[in-house]
Design an enzyme around this catalytic site. Sequence first.
Site, PDB file in Angstrom:
ATOM      1  CB  CYS A 104      -7.370  -3.082  -0.585  1.00 17.68           C
ATOM      2  SG  CYS A 104      -8.012  -1.384  -0.533  1.00 17.68           S
TER       3      CYS A 104
ATOM      4  CB  CYS B 242     -11.990   0.342   5.021  1.00 11.40           C
ATOM      5  SG  CYS B 242     -11.226  -1.298   5.150  1.00 11.40           S
TER       6      CYS B 242
END
Length: 284
Positions: free
Chosen positions: A91, A222
């Site tokens: 991530c 993201c």
Amino acid sequence: MRPSQRGVEFSKGHGTQNDFVILPDPDGGLDLSAARVRALCDRQRGIGADGVLRVVRAGELGDPASAPADVDPDVWFMDYRNADGSVAEMCGNGVRVFARYLVESGLAEPGEIPVGTRAGLRPVRTHPDGGVSVGMGAAEVFGESTTTVGGTEFTGVAVDLGNPHLACVTGVDLDALDLTAAPPHDQELFPGGVNVEFVRPLDDGQVRMRVHERGVGETRSCGTGTVAATVAALRAAGRTTGTRVVHVPGGTVEVEVTSGGSTLTGPAVLVATGWLDQGWWDGL
């Protein structure tokens, strides 16, 4: 860190409004079940977040999966879980918030910090202005595929950044897309699911992006998705390397793609610290 009489310690942070609950657990003593992750991330019955970052030494990670062999056991490891409780490999926004937490909590010095992830070791640099740069590794393009939103078909580039992406460059109005449901994907190409980005090129090396993350839903940002979006935008312009400023609903980041890797730079903000009620935690 095992629960204490005060409860379970936590912090809350975000990177371009992609938000996370942070759980310090240096000795790997927390029982972080999928049910607890779901409850923590629930915006009605928990703190609310897109995911959970457990701060643990790589050698103390344990289940559900040990650290990659090339990650030193003493390195701080970002044990990232999606909001649905599933384990994720990487991530980009989370790594920035993770590094900011390490510095602010005194677990690491400002500057260069190695961070372990399930996608491998990631070199991170914190900046005095609050920004954080992350070496995201090579972006591997492994095919093309399509998805459909609102009856419109979109063609995208399949990109591996330690986690899978389908980045679709388009000229449609991104604000008109309904991303409340997961866009369909090719199960053979993406057997573990996929993050889907919709990318609209702008002038002067800039792009807009919206994203539906697997295991989460649409998010305000993201990090790995912005790298995939940059790769797709560069390819649409006939290039394989370059820089793009990526505008997401939660803010702006900068991505550089080179022949040997990629770098993501953007803000990382800590907004709260506290203690989870012990009875609430035990009841999950």
